[in-house]
Scaffold this active site. Structure first.
Site, PDB file in Angstrom:
ATOM      1  NE  ARG A  73       9.840  -5.737   2.183  1.00  0.00           N
ATOM      2  CZ  ARG A  73       9.198  -5.204   3.238  1.00  0.00           C
ATOM      3  NH1 ARG A  73       9.385  -4.850   4.426  1.00  0.00           N
ATOM      4  NH2 ARG A  73       7.780  -5.311   3.086  1.00  0.00           N
ATOM      5  NE  ARG A  75       7.249  -6.585  11.216  1.00  0.00           N
ATOM      6  CZ  ARG A  75       7.876  -6.773  10.018  1.00  0.00           C
ATOM      7  NH1 ARG A  75       7.287  -6.528   8.898  1.00  0.00           N
ATOM      8  NH2 ARG A  75       8.995  -7.050  10.102  1.00  0.00           N
ATOM      9  NE  ARG A 111      13.092  -4.373   6.736  1.00  0.00           N
ATOM     10  CZ  ARG A 111      11.870  -3.930   7.049  1.00  0.00           C
ATOM     11  NH1 ARG A 111      11.190  -3.248   5.998  1.00  0.00           N
ATOM     12  NH2 ARG A 111      11.260  -3.850   8.416  1.00  0.00           N
ATOM     13  NE  ARG A 169       0.327   3.599  12.695  1.00  0.00           N
ATOM     14  CZ  ARG A 169       0.968   2.644  11.935  1.00  0.00           C
ATOM     15  NH1 ARG A 169       0.577   1.293  11.784  1.00  0.00           N
ATOM     16  NH2 ARG A 169       1.756   3.066  10.926  1.00  0.00           N
ATOM     17  CE  LYS A 224      -1.155  -0.042   4.853  1.00  0.00           C
ATOM     18  NZ  LYS A 224      -0.243   0.740   5.574  1.00  0.00           N
TER      19      LYS A 224
END
Ligand SMILES: [Zn+2]
Length: 221
Positions: free
Chosen positions: A127, A167, A156, A88, A13
């Protein structure tokens, strides 16, 4: 046009937000940038409240809302905003409605990015990042060095399955009520389903504009 983006980390997003901001000639709002701007200006009326960020303490809804309210009065936000990472919580969503109402505006469009676990895990675990210029790559590209600056790419460090799982859970717990909130609001609500990891940002972008068109909103890219 004021747009709210909802979606878990890794849903793409952020990338879509920047693309759309450019296409629609409106600004992408980064609360992080707003906070940094205030911290650079000791004379800013919100400076004392925002200082808690420096101590690494969690910022309350109240402070975030004040920072957003202050920040979006700037002229660059007058044509519209794409909100990514804010609101949020329900308290933040309600505050945003009030802030916009005072400006004679409202959340016009909510784009909910629904991404399968497979796609999320593929994207996040693959990633690679350039430690110098922060450009993000994917293992699939087969690069070992940054194409901007030549630095060796690294994984990462915080991306492992357990952390992603955590998460995601956190995201779901916190934002689930937001979907209900916006579904019963006057905003047009669209859901974009991403179940194919090979979908390019441009293809996803086309899907978004098609969905918007289906809802009868005419947005020129
Ligand atoms: Zn680089």
């Amino acid at each position: 046009m004021d747009i709210v983006l909802l979606g878990p980390p890794g849903s793409g997003k952020g990338t879509q937000g920047s693309l759309m901001a450019e296409q629609l000639g409106i600004k992408l709002l980064s609360t992080g940038d707003l906070f940094r701007g205030i911290l650079e200006d000791e004379a800013h009326p919100l400076y004392p409240q925002v200082q808690v960020v420096k101590d690494g303490r969690l910022v309350s809804d109240e402070v975030v809302n004040l920072v957003v309210k202050d920040g979006i009065q700037k002229p660059e936000y007058k044509n519209g905003i794409i909100f990514d990472g804010y609101p949020r919580t329900i308290a933040q969503a309600k505050a945003l409605d009030e802030i916009l109402l005072e400006m004679g505006r409202q959340v016009d469009l909510v784009i909910n990015f629904e991404v399968t676990r497979e796609v999320l895990f593929f994207r996040i675990l693959g990633r690679l990042i350039c430690p110098v210029c922060k450009q993000v790559y994917h293992k699939r590209q087969g690069l070992t060095r940054c194409s901007n600056c030549g630095t060796e790419l690294v994984n990462r460090s915080d991306d492992n399955e357990e952390i992603i799982e955590k998460r995601l859970q956190e995201y779901q717990d916190k934002t689930a009520p937001l979907h209900a909130y916006y579904l019963s609001s006057p905003a047009v609500y669209i859901t974009i389903s991403v179940d194919d990891a090979s979908l390019s940002p441009a293809e996803l972008n086309n899907q978004i504009f098609e969905k918007i068109k289906e809802k009868g909103i005419l947005l020129a890219k």
